[in-house]
Design a protein around this motif. Structure first.
Motif, short mmCIF file in Angstrom:
data_model
loop_
_atom_site.label_atom_id
_atom_site.label_comp_id
_atom_site.label_asym_id
_atom_site.label_seq_id
_atom_site.Cartn_x
_atom_site.Cartn_y
_atom_site.Cartn_z
N PHE A 1 -11.12 -3.89 3.37
CA PHE A 1 -9.76 -4.39 3.56
C PHE A 1 -9.62 -5.14 4.89
N ARG B 1 -3.81 1.21 9.55
CA ARG B 1 -4.78 0.15 9.21
C ARG B 1 -4.37 -0.59 7.94
N THR B 2 -3.82 0.12 6.96
CA THR B 2 -3.45 -0.50 5.69
C THR B 2 -1.99 -0.96 5.67
N VAL C 1 -3.64 4.34 -1.60
CA VAL C 1 -4.49 4.68 -0.46
C VAL C 1 -4.61 6.20 -0.42
N ILE D 1 -7.42 1.42 -2.24
CA ILE D 1 -8.21 1.23 -1.02
C ILE D 1 -8.65 2.62 -0.57
N ARG E 1 0.83 -1.20 0.00
CA ARG E 1 0.00 0.00 0.00
C ARG E 1 0.87 1.26 0.00
N VAL F 1 -11.86 -1.99 -1.14
CA VAL F 1 -10.88 -2.50 -2.11
C VAL F 1 -11.54 -2.64 -3.48
N GLY G 1 -11.67 0.42 4.72
CA GLY G 1 -11.03 0.58 3.43
C GLY G 1 -11.71 -0.26 2.37
#
Length: 560
Positions: free
Chosen positions: A424, A113-114, A96, A217, A70, A231, A229
């Motif tokens: 996500f 988070r990602t 992102v 995302i 990401r 996707v 998120g």
């Protein structure tokens, strides 16, 4: 009632690019020296855009970006945003986009988070140092490692050029970065590191991307109040915005003023991606102001202007409008639950815009679900969001999931190729949103007419729209609950003559607290994006709740 898409044929007949890097290469070949991006005095051709994106992608490879990693961008609408975002995707990364209205804590959440590996960030925007805000937020976050403590997965934080203020660097691709904060990298340093990566390696990476690989995302909030998120793949994005471009009538050489933020599908996908599909000229506007928009339309001969109704209304009502030549405008696309018929009529009569369209979409369906068609009467454009786009089904359903007849309101369900693969790494939330047979539960209440036109009438999820930005009460409530003087709080949307809707908070103070409405609003402005900040506060002894303890939002709305 179920409204299946008709047999309209997409504009991409024959073999079309099936990934975003392939789309960019095709656009560079097809449109070559023609303008791709216009930003002030800067003119970037399609060939030059391809070159800049290739350099950015090489920098990503040198930074260790692997397929599927990401890569986040936290910056306003600029040519640099376009270059680094497309560079990240060309390197096989998953983009992102981070909301520029986010405060540091909110941005840090998206990065954590990602597990974003690389971040491109503006230095200062609207008087706020994003670098300083992120550093403060990350300092209190979990984990250690990387350039920012608290974001252990982030390996590189790159300050974009020309952002102004602390951390700003010059806009040239050559030379030495200046005043880059400790722990961050400058744009030039980032690009210089990529010079060791041969172009063949960049395009080997790009060509290895498959159409159904995730391309981005995008964060959206839900009833839990925690952003999720969404996707979406390369193939979904390209097919939706090829269709969007055809239905809207976007043409090669159109000059498109992109005022919708790039962190939103309306800005990035209906803006950047749509322009790439047709060879249109992108004219990004970092900060919307009526004066700047009017000047840009006149100076750049803008022909395409999507935006929320509040933006269009402000253009029409501006006292200096007559001083600007707006005669080149030929296409306006807008969307909201309510679009005044008068607005559509004024765009067509006062500005002589031949095509005005409305549409409906949500991030979980790649941003577009229904659209009006060119030639639809004003009443259809104003009172509905049009019909399902090709390849999509729209159904209005009862609480038990059964289709309802025309004219009867129910939850809007969507099924088609463009429904997200999921949230996500959140299977439970995905299962709640998408039924086993593929229907996306939108949480919106709507009505279909006999022709299949959709009219959105309410929001099951209590979302309200502030000047074009979706505001989610549960998320705002979660942030307000951090105030030490509050015991309980609920937020609802209330009408506002300028922004359409704004938040109103009903709050329960702790015993002995002298917290005022102004105090709480000022605190909220420091803690959350401006569009989320409640404009009104009422203090109450307790919130109305049902037997299960759920706050009765309808009762709060009725209080006004």
């Amino acid at each position: 009632m179920r409204a299946a898409a008709g047999s309209e044929k997409g504009a991409g007949a024959g073999r079309s690019p099936d990934t975003i890097p392939a789309l960019l290469r095709a656009a560079a070949r097809r449109h070559g020296p023609a303008d791709a991006v216009v930003e002030g005095r800067t003119r970037i051709s399609y060939v030059e855009l391809g070159r800049r994106v290739e350099r950015a992608a090489a920098g990503c490879l040198a930074a260790g970006v692997r397929p599927g990693d990401r890569v986040a961008v936290w910056a306003p609408n600029t040519a640099d945003w376009i270059v680094c975002a497309l560079g990240a995707v060309t390197a096989g990364g998953v983009l992102v986009p981070v909301n520029t209205r986010f405060k540091g804590v909110e941005a840090a959440y998206a990065l954590h988070r990602t597990r974003a590996r690389v971040l491109f960030v503006t230095g200062t925007f609207l008087g706020t140092s994003y670098v300083a805000a992120l550093r403060r937020a990350a300092a209190s976050g979990p984990g250690r490692g990387g350039p920012l403590p608290g974001l252990p997965h982030l390996r590189h934080a790159v300050v974009l050029p020309g952002s102004g203020g602390p951390g700003a660097v010059a806009t040239s691709d050559t030379g030495v970065d200046a005043d880059v904060p400790q722990g961050f990298r400058g744009w030039r340093e980032f690009l210089a590191a990529g010079e060791s990566i041969p172009p063949s390696a960049v395009w080997d990476r790009a060509e290895a991307i498959r159409p159904h690989d995730p391309s981005d995302i995008t964060f959206t909030s839900g009833t839990t109040g925690h952003p999720k998120g969404v996707v979406v793949s390369h193939a979904q994005t390209l097919r939706v915005y090829d269709t969007w471009s055809e239905l809207a009538g976007l043409r090669t050489g159109d000059r498109y003023l992109i005022v919708n933020p790039f962190f939103h599908s309306f800005g990035y996908k209906a803006g950047v991606i749509a322009c790439l599909t047709r060879g249109a000229v992108m004219v990004p506007q970092a900060v919307f102001s009526v004066e700047a928009a009017l000047a840009a339309i006149a100076a750049e001969r803008v022909s395409v202007l999507p935006g929320p109704p509040t933006l269009l209304q402000s253009l029409l009502d501006h006292p200096g409008r007559a001083a600007h030549d707006l005669s080149t405008l030929r296409l306006v696309v807008t969307g909201a639950s309510v679009v005044p018929l008068e607005l559509v009529e004024r765009l067509r009569t006062e500005l002589r815009v031949p095509t005005v369209l409305t549409a409906y979409g949500l991030t979980e369906a790649s941003g577009t679900v229904t659209m009006c068609r060119r030639g639809d009467p004003d009443a259809t454009v104003a009172r509905t969001s049009g019909r399902a786009i090709p390849g999509t089904e729209v159904m209005v359903a009862s609480a038990d999931g059964n289709p309802l007849p025309p004219g009867v309101p129910g939850e809007v369900l969507v099924r088609g190729y463009h429904v997200m693969s999921g949230y996500f790494e959140d299977e439970a939330a995905t299962a709640r949103a998408v039924t086993p047979d593929g229907w996306l539960r939108t949480g919106d209440v709507g009505v279909l007419d006999e022709a299949g036109n959709l009219r959105i009438t309410d929001r099951i999820k209590d979302m309200f729209v502030v000047g074009g930005f979706n505001a989610y009460p549960a998320e705002i409530e979660r942030l307000l609950a951090r105030h030490p003087d509050l015991m309980d709080v609920a937020v609802v949307g209330v009408p506002d003559p300028r922004l359409g809707e704004v938040g109103k908070a009903y709050a329960v103070r702790r015993p002995g607290s002298r917290l005022t409405a102004d105090d709480l609003i000022a605190w909220a402005r420091r803690e959350m994006a401006n569009y989320k900040v409640p404009r009104h506060v009422s203090f109450v002894a307790e919130l109305p709740r049902n037997a299960n303890g759920k706050v009765l939002k309808a009762e709060l709305r009725a209080r006004g």
